[in-house]
Design an enzyme around this catalytic site. Structure first.
Site, PDB file in Angstrom:
ATOM      1  N   GLU A   1       0.817  -1.215   0.000  1.00  0.00           N
ATOM      2  CA  GLU A   1       0.000   0.000   0.000  1.00  0.00           C
ATOM      3  C   GLU A   1       0.854   1.269   0.000  1.00  0.00           C
ATOM      4  O   GLU A   1       0.462   2.285  -0.583  1.00  0.00           O
ATOM      5  CB  GLU A   1      -0.946   0.006   1.212  1.00  0.00           C
ATOM      6  CG  GLU A   1      -2.077  -0.995   1.129  1.00  0.00           C
ATOM      7  CD  GLU A   1      -1.733  -2.367   1.660  1.00  0.00           C
ATOM      8  OE1 GLU A   1      -2.631  -3.237   1.696  1.00  0.00           O
ATOM      9  OE2 GLU A   1      -0.558  -2.584   2.050  1.00  0.00           O
TER      10      GLU A   1
ATOM     11  N   PHE B   1     -12.404  -8.240  13.113  1.00  0.00           N
ATOM     12  CA  PHE B   1     -11.230  -8.628  12.337  1.00  0.00           C
ATOM     13  C   PHE B   1     -10.888  -7.547  11.310  1.00  0.00           C
ATOM     14  O   PHE B   1     -11.727  -7.101  10.549  1.00  0.00           O
ATOM     15  CB  PHE B   1     -11.484  -9.962  11.626  1.00  0.00           C
ATOM     16  CG  PHE B   1     -10.333 -10.398  10.761  1.00  0.00           C
ATOM     17  CD1 PHE B   1      -9.112 -10.759  11.329  1.00  0.00           C
ATOM     18  CD2 PHE B   1     -10.464 -10.446   9.380  1.00  0.00           C
ATOM     19  CE1 PHE B   1      -8.049 -11.162  10.536  1.00  0.00           C
ATOM     20  CE2 PHE B   1      -9.405 -10.853   8.582  1.00  0.00           C
ATOM     21  CZ  PHE B   1      -8.195 -11.210   9.161  1.00  0.00           C
ATOM     22  N   GLN B   2      -9.633  -7.111  11.309  1.00  0.00           N
ATOM     23  CA  GLN B   2      -9.107  -6.084  10.427  1.00  0.00           C
ATOM     24  C   GLN B   2      -9.870  -4.764  10.554  1.00  0.00           C
ATOM     25  O   GLN B   2     -10.056  -4.036   9.581  1.00  0.00           O
ATOM     26  CB  GLN B   2      -9.082  -6.566   8.965  1.00  0.00           C
ATOM     27  CG  GLN B   2      -8.037  -7.650   8.734  1.00  0.00           C
ATOM     28  CD  GLN B   2      -7.758  -7.936   7.271  1.00  0.00           C
ATOM     29  OE1 GLN B   2      -8.619  -7.758   6.412  1.00  0.00           O
ATOM     30  NE2 GLN B   2      -6.551  -8.409   6.988  1.00  0.00           N
TER      31      GLN B   2
ATOM     32  N   LYS C   1     -18.147  -2.301   4.630  1.00  0.00           N
ATOM     33  CA  LYS C   1     -18.384  -3.368   3.655  1.00  0.00           C
ATOM     34  C   LYS C   1     -19.859  -3.544   3.341  1.00  0.00           C
ATOM     35  O   LYS C   1     -20.233  -3.840   2.197  1.00  0.00           O
ATOM     36  CB  LYS C   1     -17.781  -4.680   4.159  1.00  0.00           C
ATOM     37  CG  LYS C   1     -17.847  -5.807   3.132  1.00  0.00           C
ATOM     38  CD  LYS C   1     -17.085  -7.035   3.589  1.00  0.00           C
ATOM     39  CE  LYS C   1     -17.101  -8.134   2.521  1.00  0.00           C
ATOM     40  NZ  LYS C   1     -16.319  -9.321   2.942  1.00  0.00           N
TER      41      LYS C   1
ATOM     42  N   MET D   1      22.922  10.796   4.011  1.00  0.00           N
ATOM     43  CA  MET D   1      22.737  12.053   4.728  1.00  0.00           C
ATOM     44  C   MET D   1      22.901  11.856   6.232  1.00  0.00           C
ATOM     45  O   MET D   1      23.417  12.734   6.929  1.00  0.00           O
ATOM     46  CB  MET D   1      21.377  12.660   4.416  1.00  0.00           C
ATOM     47  CG  MET D   1      21.224  14.098   4.886  1.00  0.00           C
ATOM     48  SD  MET D   1      22.394  15.254   4.114  1.00  0.00           S
ATOM     49  CE  MET D   1      21.542  15.610   2.571  1.00  0.00           C
TER      50      MET D   1
END
Length: 576
Positions: free
Chosen positions: A64, A126-127, A176, A487
């Site tokens: 993602e 869940f999730q 959903k 750096m």
């Protein structure tokens, strides 16, 4: 005899669902590409994408973070919102870095995250993650859809908010059961925007324009600071005309590179921590500083006590919250940069002569140019950037990660026109450059797109090599490989007593074999002589490419303004 059944595609006879409405709304908004990754909470949306094949393009990324940086690159080049779809929970939280990056750099994104069904929100299903709370500080606005009939309005408002005023990311959280809900034929797709509290000011106050015009007539040491707001307003032509009309020197911010032609005699280059001596001294010594679309961040200003200490400051910005936030401003102008410049061009006469000021700045440019030492046996990273610039005729779209290579690219790949430079400015996100280059290539298929990345940052999102192979995107990846967190090491050497702590990469993959394992051509370059022989063919290669360039590990980015110092206190302005 075994007879194999012949499978034929049967069009779905299922009723349309909320996801189909969402996809139709995206198409109506002119969305041509979705950067996405499926998961349980967005499976209904992916059903909608399946049914919409041929009407909208979806690119499957491998993480993602990669896909949201790609959406940023797409947005930077097109000016249109990049569209992202991720699932709930970890899918959504993996977007947080990219959302924050887009917020700080004012990039328009519209992000759709899946969410658990409304009936179980708040139960640690869940999730499940509270994406609304997580993203409230890092989005321009966010929504959670609670009623399918609200979806058309929410989508229209999301695109409007993301792309108007000061651009930024807008998130839409879709439970959903909303995306899977069976549509009532009475759900209208058209919607009106009703945002009484959101009315960006585009036109400047004429009294403030007049005040700036009068102040400019009296100034003897004026300078323009040009930031990313000029890019978002598509105002580079107007800025150039204004600078040339009044013979005003121009300093660019890191994100404003390309807003003014680098080859103009009026260009002083980039200002700030690793800016040119001439640019920083112009900011330090000016008596009028005209800021178009820059937010005066600390990497530009250094110690505020020493920033433009004798100047009147005019700040033109579409976001009123930025004006006076960091630097006291005598002439505040809330407006779109293009609209302000058009008014200034029409209301100002050619400025009185300030030739001695320009002559002084020209002498600074000549006496203290950017410099580096060539390594006859190896490869100087600055020389590498100059060679890429020459091979691409300065016309490539260049995307970078963050660190030394980013600063060298900003210094040595000079830009004469806008929308060719993509980098992470405010957040400084490692792993940004390569996927952002993918988004840029999708946005501009005919352009040469070069990803200039560090060996450390590239390893954070290198899995997206799969994407350029699958999509046959001819992104040219140049790894500025110094075997270190460059750096970090530079700061440790200069500011932390040379205590090199965990900034040297003890082992690395074979980048050439890694590229080849993804089906992509790879090549290693060890010397300048090797690069000279290979570079024209590499740039002309019609396909994705990775070039591992081994450069000097100890090379530093100069000039440099140490933390707490002022613009006049640069180190490394002359060869060390």
């Amino acid at each position: 005899m075994k007879v194999e059944a012949k499978l034929e595609f049967q069009p779905s006879t299922e009723p349309k669902i909320g996801a189909d409405l969402l996809i139709n709304l995206l198409i109506k908004e002119g969305v041509d590409t979705i950067f996405g990754y499926p998961g349980g909470a967005v499976l209904p949306i992916y059903d909608g994408i399946y049914r919409a094949k041929g009407r909208i393009n979806h690119i499957l990324f491998r993480h993602e973070q990669g896909m949201i940086h790609a959406a940023e690159g797409y947005a930077r080049i097109t000016g249109k919102p990049g569209v992202v779809i991720a699932t709930s929970g970890p899918g959504a939280t993996n977007l947080v870095t990219g959302i924050t990056d887009a917020m700080m750099d004012s990039l328009p994104l519209v992000i759709f995250t899946g969410q658990v069904a409304r009936s179980v929100i708040g139960t640690d299903a869940f999730q499940e993650a509270d994406v609304m709370a997580i993203t409230t500080p890092i989005t321009k606005h966010n929504y959670q859809v609670q009623d399918i009939t609200d979806l058309p309005r929410i989508v229209k408002e999301a695109f409007h908010i993301a792309s108007t005023g000061r651009p930024g990311p807008v998130l839409v959280d879709v439970p959903k059961d909303i995306s899977a809900s069976i549509l009532d034929s009475d759900v209208p797709e058209d919607a009106c925007i009703d945002l009484p509290g959101y009315q960006p000011t585009l036109k400047p106050n004429p009294l403030q324009i007049r005040k700036l015009a009068d102040t400019l007539e009296k100034a003897s040491r004026p300078v323009i600071l040009s930031g990313a707001g000029v890019l978002h307003a598509h105002a580079s032509d107007e800025l150039t005309a204004f600078a040339e009309k009044h013979q005003l020197p121009v300093v660019n911010t890191l994100l404003g590179l390309g807003t003014f032609p680098a080859d103009s005699p009026l260009s002083l280059g980039m200002g700030g921590m690793h800016g040119t001596y001439a640019a920083n001294m112009a900011l330090y010594e000016c008596d009028l500083l005209i800021n178009f679309g820059a937010r005066f961040d600390d990497r530009l200003t250094g110690n505020l006590k020493h920033f433009a200490p004798n100047a009147k400051v005019a700040h033109i910005d579409i976001d009123p919250a930025e004006i006076g936030k960091n630097v006291p401003t005598q002439i505040p102008i809330v407006a779109d940069a293009k609209e302000a410049l058009k008014e200034l061009l029409s209301q100002t006469n050619a400025s009185p002569e300030h030739g001695s000021w320009l002559e002084k700045l020209t002498n600074y440019k000549q006496e203290y140019p950017l410099w580096y030492k060539l390594d006859p046996s190896g490869m100087s990273p600055q020389w590498l950037i100059e060679a890429i610039h020459k091979a691409t005729k300065g016309e490539a779209i260049v995307a970078t990660d963050v660190g030394q290579h980013q600063m060298w690219a900003a210094q040595y790949y000079t830009f004469n026109r806008p929308h060719r430079w993509i980098t992470s400015g405010g957040l400084g996100t490692m792993g940004f450059g390569f996927p952002a280059a993918i988004g840029a290539q999708v946005a501009s298929p005919e352009s040469t797109v070069v990803a200039i990345v560090g060996d450390a940052g590239f390893q954070m999102t290198l899995q997206e090599l799969s994407v350029i192979y699958e999509q046959n995107l001819p992104v040219k990846i140049f790894i500025v490989n110094n075997g270190a967190l460059g750096m970090v090491r530079q700061w440790q050497e200069l500011l932390h007593g040379n205590r090199i702590s965990e900034s040297i990469l003890g082992s690395q993959p074979n980048f050439v074999k890694l590229a080849e394992s993804y089906g992509i051509r790879g090549q290693r370059i060890d010397t300048q002589e090797d690069l000279i022989a290979s570079l024209p063919e590499l740039i002309a290669y019609d396909g994705p490419l990775l070039v591992d360039c081994r450069v000097m590990q100890q090379e530093k980015v100069f000039p440099m303004m140490a933390p707490g110092k002022g613009l006049h206190e640069l180190i490394g302005v002359k060869p060390i």
